[in-house]
Every structure is written in structure tokens, then in C-alpha cells.
Design a protein around this motif. Structure first.
Motif, PDB file in Angstrom:
ATOM      1  N   LYS B  19       2.118  12.565   5.691  1.00 32.19           N
ATOM      2  CA  LYS B  19       1.973  11.121   5.535  1.00 32.19           C
ATOM      3  C   LYS B  19       2.919  10.703   4.421  1.00 32.19           C
ATOM      4  O   LYS B  19       2.815  11.208   3.292  1.00 32.19           O
ATOM      5  CB  LYS B  19       0.532  10.772   5.169  1.00 32.19           C
ATOM      6  CG  LYS B  19       0.167   9.303   5.241  1.00 32.19           C
ATOM      7  CD  LYS B  19      -1.349   9.159   5.003  1.00 32.19           C
ATOM      8  CE  LYS B  19      -1.861   7.777   5.270  1.00 32.19           C
ATOM      9  NZ  LYS B  19      -3.330   7.683   5.104  1.00 32.19           N
ATOM     10  N   SER B  21       4.835   7.344   2.253  1.00 32.33           N
ATOM     11  CA  SER B  21       4.404   6.010   1.857  1.00 32.33           C
ATOM     12  C   SER B  21       5.560   5.100   1.486  1.00 32.33           C
ATOM     13  O   SER B  21       6.689   5.543   1.227  1.00 32.33           O
ATOM     14  CB  SER B  21       3.432   6.111   0.678  1.00 32.33           C
ATOM     15  OG  SER B  21       4.098   6.614  -0.465  1.00 32.33           O
ATOM     16  N   TYR B  80       2.123   3.223   5.340  1.00 33.29           N
ATOM     17  CA  TYR B  80       2.238   4.661   5.564  1.00 33.29           C
ATOM     18  C   TYR B  80       2.769   4.954   6.962  1.00 33.29           C
ATOM     19  O   TYR B  80       2.529   4.209   7.914  1.00 33.29           O
ATOM     20  CB  TYR B  80       0.865   5.331   5.416  1.00 33.29           C
ATOM     21  CG  TYR B  80       0.206   5.125   4.080  1.00 33.29           C
ATOM     22  CD1 TYR B  80      -0.733   4.118   3.905  1.00 33.29           C
ATOM     23  CD2 TYR B  80       0.509   5.938   2.986  1.00 33.29           C
ATOM     24  CE1 TYR B  80      -1.364   3.916   2.688  1.00 33.29           C
ATOM     25  CE2 TYR B  80      -0.110   5.745   1.753  1.00 33.29           C
ATOM     26  CZ  TYR B  80      -1.040   4.731   1.619  1.00 33.29           C
ATOM     27  OH  TYR B  80      -1.657   4.540   0.406  1.00 33.29           O
TER      28      TYR B  80
END
Lengths: 109, 121
Positions: B19, B21, B80
Motif C-alpha cells: 500500500k 500513499s 492510497y
């Protein structure tokens, strides 16, 4: 899928005019934007809504549209304009919200 | 001044999750769409899709539908991009950008610096 086609490369001498085309079937109905990307850097918006210039972009950058072709023109090219340029537009059929063109490398001789 | 700051480079193995950001500042983050763009090494820009931060409405390019997931946390002005199972072909630079729409034209007005994702065994 929808495609926007650009010439792979354009070469121009300093002080001359560079023209980069972008062709796509939906361009008569959809606005286009243009981005400049220098090596190792993020893209920068240079033209939106076919011919509008964001603040801070030099006046030598201009855009135009005619039928299925949009054109980015760089007048009085400078060495710092050497970069990759991408057009972007929408697919009027809705199958793909937005797409980028294939990209054009501008070389200042 | 509009700023988008992305998380740092990642090196992952195939099959791992990830993930990354994108944190915005200088504007009302929740009132805009954020888009994601992929650029494989030596290749062109690819439009992945957009997410409206205010309500997490998403639009994916057919090429990326089901392959990635967009999300956002408006309380911390962060969007994200995530993968559940990375492949070597996901190796690329990923950019976030603020998606502006004006008079029937939508475009990426401001860009993050990019996050390099390398997937290798």
C-alpha cells in the motif's frame, strides 16, 4: 480500447517552432490536455482544455484543435524544452474514462 | 501551494501485498478527485483511475480494474494505492495527481513526486 496516437519523436533547432500532434477519434467531442515530462521528474501540465495555459507556463506553449487532431506548439524552442510530451483526453464511449497519448520525445538540436 | 507528497520507494517480492500513499496539502483535499498514473521503466504514462476523496467514489481504467485498489482517508488528507499480490510486471513508477475538472475538461493539475515500486524475487 481507445487510443491517442502521437509521433514518437520531433527534432527542432533552438529558436524554431516544434509542433506535436495527437490524434484520436473522440477528440472532436472531448477536450485534450498536454503534459511535459523531463528525465527523472514528474509530469507537468502545460495545456488544458485544448488551448488553455496554466499559470506559470511560458507563453511559447500553445495548443489547438481541429477535428480528430490536437496540436501542441512550442514557439521559439529553448534547450530546456527538451522533454517527453503526452496528450490526454477522454473516451466518449465511456469504456475508459481517460487515456494518455503514446508520447513524443522532443529533441532540441 | 498545492502539494502532493508520496511515500518512499518500495522493494517487494512477487505475491506480497503493498500500500503506497499520497498526502495532500495546500487545498481542501476532500473536495477533489485524486488520480493514479503508472509509468513502467522507459515507457509512457498509463491512466489507472481516480478516487473522489470526499466519498471514496472510484473510477478504474479497464486495464487496472481488479488489479489494484484505491482508497482515501480524508481525515488525514491521504490517498492510497494498494495491491494484494504483486507481480514482476507491477514494477514501475507510480504517480498520484490532483484531478481537476473545468468546463467539461478534466486533467491532472498537480502531481506527486512519484513512488518507485520494484517487484523482484
Amino acid at each position: 480500447s481507445y487510443e491517442l496516437t502521437q509521433p514518437p519523436s520531433v527534432s527542432v533547432s533552438p529558436g524554431q517552432t516544434a509542433r506535436i500532434t495527437c490524434s484520436g477519434d473522440a477528440l472532436p467531442k472531448q477536450y485534450a490536455s498536454w503534459y511535459q515530462q523531463k528525465p527523472g521528474q514528474a509530469p507537468v501540465l502545460v495545456i488544458y482544455k485544448d488551448s488553455e495555459r496554466p499559470s506559470g507556463i511560458p507563453e511559447r506553449f500553445s495548443g489547438s484543435s481541429s477535428g480528430t487532431i490536437v496540436t501542441l506548439t512550442i514557439s521559439g524552442v529553448q534547450a530546456e524544452d527538451e522533454a517527453d510530451y503526452y496528450c490526454q483526453s477522454a473516451d466518449s464511449s465511456g469504456s475508459s474514462p481517460y487515456v494518455f497519448g503514446t508520447g513524443t520525445k522532443v529533441t532540441v538540436l | 501551494e498545492v502539494q502532493l507528497v508520496q511515500s518512499g520507494a518500495e522493494v517487494k517480492k512477487p505475491g506480497e501485498s503493498l500500500k503506497i500513499s499520497c498526502k495532500g496539502s495546500g487545498y481542501r483535499f476532500s473536495s477533489y478527485w485524486i488520480g493514479w498514473v503508472r509509468q513502467r521503466p522507459g515507457k509512457g504514462l498509463e491512466w489507472m483511475g481516480i478516487i473522489y476523496v470526499g466519498d471514496s467514489d472510484t473510477r478504474y481504467s479497464p486495464s487496472f480494474q481488479g488489479q489494484v485498489t484505491f482508497s482515501a482517508d480524508k481525515s488525514i488528507s491521504t490517498a492510497y494505492l494498494q495491491w494484494s499480490s504483486l507481480k514482476a510486471s507491477d514494477t514501475a513508477m507510480y504517480y498520484c495527481a490532483r484531478h481537476n475538472c473545468s468546463g467539461g475538461n478534466c486533467y491532472f493539475h498537480s502531481w506527486g513526486q512519484g513512488t518507485l515500486v520494484t517487484v523482484s524475487s
